[in-house]
Design a protein around this motif. Structure first.
Motif, PDB file in Angstrom:
ATOM      1  N   UNK A 165      33.574 139.347 127.212  1.00 19.48           N
ATOM      2  CA  UNK A 165      33.069 140.289 128.017  1.00 19.48           C
ATOM      3  C   UNK A 165      31.639 140.949 127.527  1.00 19.48           C
ATOM      4  N   UNK A 166      30.962 141.959 128.021  1.00 17.54           N
ATOM      5  CA  UNK A 166      29.606 142.616 127.368  1.00 17.54           C
ATOM      6  C   UNK A 166      30.450 143.438 126.217  1.00 17.54           C
ATOM      7  N   UNK A 167      29.444 143.567 125.205  1.00 17.04           N
ATOM      8  CA  UNK A 167      29.946 144.299 124.048  1.00 17.04           C
ATOM      9  C   UNK A 167      30.088 145.885 124.332  1.00 17.04           C
ATOM     10  N   UNK A 168      30.821 146.625 123.828  1.00 13.53           N
ATOM     11  CA  UNK A 168      31.084 147.982 123.810  1.00 13.53           C
ATOM     12  C   UNK A 168      32.544 147.951 124.424  1.00 13.53           C
ATOM     13  N   UNK A 169      33.168 149.438 124.025  1.00 17.07           N
ATOM     14  CA  UNK A 169      34.501 149.410 124.343  1.00 17.07           C
ATOM     15  C   UNK A 169      34.800 149.349 125.713  1.00 17.07           C
ATOM     16  N   UNK A 170      33.807 149.461 126.680  1.00 13.53           N
ATOM     17  CA  UNK A 170      34.445 149.353 128.026  1.00 13.53           C
ATOM     18  C   UNK A 170      34.129 148.015 128.555  1.00 13.53           C
ATOM     19  N   UNK A 171      33.398 147.129 127.875  1.00 12.01           N
ATOM     20  CA  UNK A 171      33.178 145.696 128.260  1.00 12.01           C
ATOM     21  C   UNK A 171      33.127 145.825 129.944  1.00 12.01           C
ATOM     22  N   UNK A 172      33.876 144.820 130.643  1.00 11.26           N
ATOM     23  CA  UNK A 172      33.663 144.456 132.129  1.00 11.26           C
ATOM     24  C   UNK A 172      33.738 145.676 132.815  1.00 11.26           C
ATOM     25  N   UNK A 173      34.420 146.898 132.587  1.00 13.50           N
ATOM     26  CA  UNK A 173      34.621 148.010 133.258  1.00 13.50           C
ATOM     27  C   UNK A 173      33.474 148.871 133.269  1.00 13.50           C
ATOM     28  N   UNK A 174      32.248 148.241 133.109  1.00 12.81           N
ATOM     29  CA  UNK A 174      31.041 149.358 133.274  1.00 12.81           C
ATOM     30  C   UNK A 174      30.817 149.542 134.928  1.00 12.81           C
ATOM     31  N   UNK A 175      30.114 150.725 135.159  1.00 15.21           N
ATOM     32  CA  UNK A 175      30.379 151.260 136.559  1.00 15.21           C
ATOM     33  C   UNK A 175      29.004 150.367 137.167  1.00 15.21           C
ATOM     34  N   UNK A 176      29.137 150.443 138.539  1.00 14.33           N
ATOM     35  CA  UNK A 176      28.148 149.776 139.120  1.00 14.33           C
ATOM     36  C   UNK A 176      26.414 149.919 138.678  1.00 14.33           C
ATOM     37  N   UNK A 177      25.753 148.975 138.573  1.00 11.81           N
ATOM     38  CA  UNK A 177      24.216 149.077 138.125  1.00 11.81           C
ATOM     39  C   UNK A 177      23.477 149.575 139.188  1.00 11.81           C
ATOM     40  N   UNK A 178      22.733 150.530 138.721  1.00 14.32           N
ATOM     41  CA  UNK A 178      21.596 151.076 139.598  1.00 14.32           C
ATOM     42  C   UNK A 178      20.599 150.177 140.093  1.00 14.32           C
ATOM     43  N   UNK A 179      19.690 150.427 140.973  1.00 14.35           N
ATOM     44  CA  UNK A 179      18.471 149.671 141.286  1.00 14.35           C
ATOM     45  C   UNK A 179      17.628 149.612 140.038  1.00 14.35           C
ATOM     46  N   UNK A 180      17.534 150.594 139.403  1.00 14.58           N
ATOM     47  CA  UNK A 180      16.709 150.768 138.079  1.00 14.58           C
ATOM     48  C   UNK A 180      17.364 150.042 136.997  1.00 14.58           C
ATOM     49  N   UNK A 181      18.526 149.999 137.136  1.00 13.97           N
ATOM     50  CA  UNK A 181      19.267 149.234 135.929  1.00 13.97           C
ATOM     51  C   UNK A 181      19.132 147.662 136.196  1.00 13.97           C
ATOM     52  N   UNK A 182      19.321 147.395 137.239  1.00 15.50           N
ATOM     53  CA  UNK A 182      19.213 145.770 137.782  1.00 15.50           C
ATOM     54  C   UNK A 182      17.789 145.282 137.237  1.00 15.50           C
ATOM     55  N   UNK A 183      16.727 146.075 137.726  1.00 21.55           N
ATOM     56  CA  UNK A 183      15.267 145.790 137.284  1.00 21.55           C
ATOM     57  C   UNK A 183      15.205 145.731 135.783  1.00 21.55           C
ATOM     58  N   UNK A 184      15.686 146.887 135.044  1.00 24.63           N
ATOM     59  CA  UNK A 184      15.743 146.810 133.591  1.00 24.63           C
ATOM     60  C   UNK A 184      16.323 145.479 133.003  1.00 24.63           C
ATOM     61  N   UNK A 185      17.263 145.108 133.411  1.00 22.67           N
ATOM     62  CA  UNK A 185      18.176 144.006 132.971  1.00 22.67           C
ATOM     63  C   UNK A 185      17.396 142.981 132.961  1.00 22.67           C
ATOM     64  N   UNK A 186      16.599 142.491 134.041  1.00 21.59           N
ATOM     65  CA  UNK A 186      15.636 141.465 134.330  1.00 21.59           C
ATOM     66  C   UNK A 186      14.846 141.487 133.373  1.00 21.59           C
ATOM     67  N   UNK A 187      13.828 142.554 133.112  1.00 23.41           N
ATOM     68  CA  UNK A 187      13.012 142.674 132.139  1.00 23.41           C
ATOM     69  C   UNK A 187      13.476 142.519 130.776  1.00 23.41           C
TER      70      UNK A 187
END
Length: 212
Positions: free
Chosen positions: A38-60
């Motif tokens: 899973x992704x790093x961090x204590x919450x792993x796959x329990x991350x909340x839904x990614x925002x529109x800004x977050x989606x674009x940031x991840x692509x970048x």
């Protein structure tokens, strides 16, 4: 020279895709993506839904990490892409493909872009017969990229070429031999020439966040 020293496997886990930053480990059984970690961090796959800004940031972030560029470099390339004729997103990808460290890797002289950057920085690469130790240099059509003729330089390139793990794209040509590695850029790369391991990148989303 600024560089990212974060654990590279965590970068792949954060984006949940292979960014091929670790050399042979990325092709072996120890790759954390193949193990479905899973992704790093204590919450792993329990991350909340990614925002529109977050989606674009991840692509970048995916694009920056894949090509090994920092924010200031990315901004410079974005500025060049906006001034070029044509689609800004495609021009940005073309500029990143023209980086000297990327060209050295895609010619098969280095197993990944990190190794290619080290080869360039340590003076193992010649461009048009002149030593160049600037990994961010943009290669132009007609430029000849050659490995310096000394044993330590040639060994790195020969070992990688012998593995045959790198597919040479159409805009580049391997003009030398395995004993004397040399290549040339025949034309400016297009969207179709982008590394097949990141062809699903959505460059339009990256341009949207870069314009903010």
């Amino acid at each position: 020279m600024a560089r990212n020293t974060d654990p590279v496997c965590k970068m792949c886990r954060r984006d949940q895709m292979k960014l091929y930053l670790k050399g042979d480990r990325c092709f072996g059984p120890k790759c954390p993506i193949d193990k479905q970690k899973p992704p790093p961090g204590m919450h792993g796959l329990r991350r909340s839904k990614t925002s529109e800004y977050g989606i674009r940031l991840r692509e970048k972030q995916k694009l920056k990490r894949f090509y090994g560029v920092l924010e200031a470099q990315f901004r410079r390339y974005y500025g060049l892409a906006t001034k070029a004729v044509g689609n800004t997103g495609e021009q940005l990808l073309s500029i990143l493909e023209r980086r000297l460290d990327n060209v050295v890797h895609r010619l098969g002289f280095a197993v990944n872009r990190t190794s290619a950057r080290q080869m360039v920085s340590h003076g193992h690469i010649l461009v048009n017969g002149v030593k160049c130790d600037i990994a961010s240099m943009l290669v132009k059509p007609g430029d000849v990229i050659k490995v310096k003729t000394r044993d330590s330089s040639l060994k790195m390139a020969r070992d990688t070429l012998a593995k045959g793990t790198v597919r040479i794209p159409d805009f580049l040509e391997l003009t030398g031999t395995q004993d004397q590695p040399e290549g040339r850029m025949n034309r400016t790369p297009t969207r179709q020439d982008v590394d097949e391991r990141i062809t699903d990148i959505r460059e339009q989303l990256i341009i949207e966040i870069a314009t903010r």
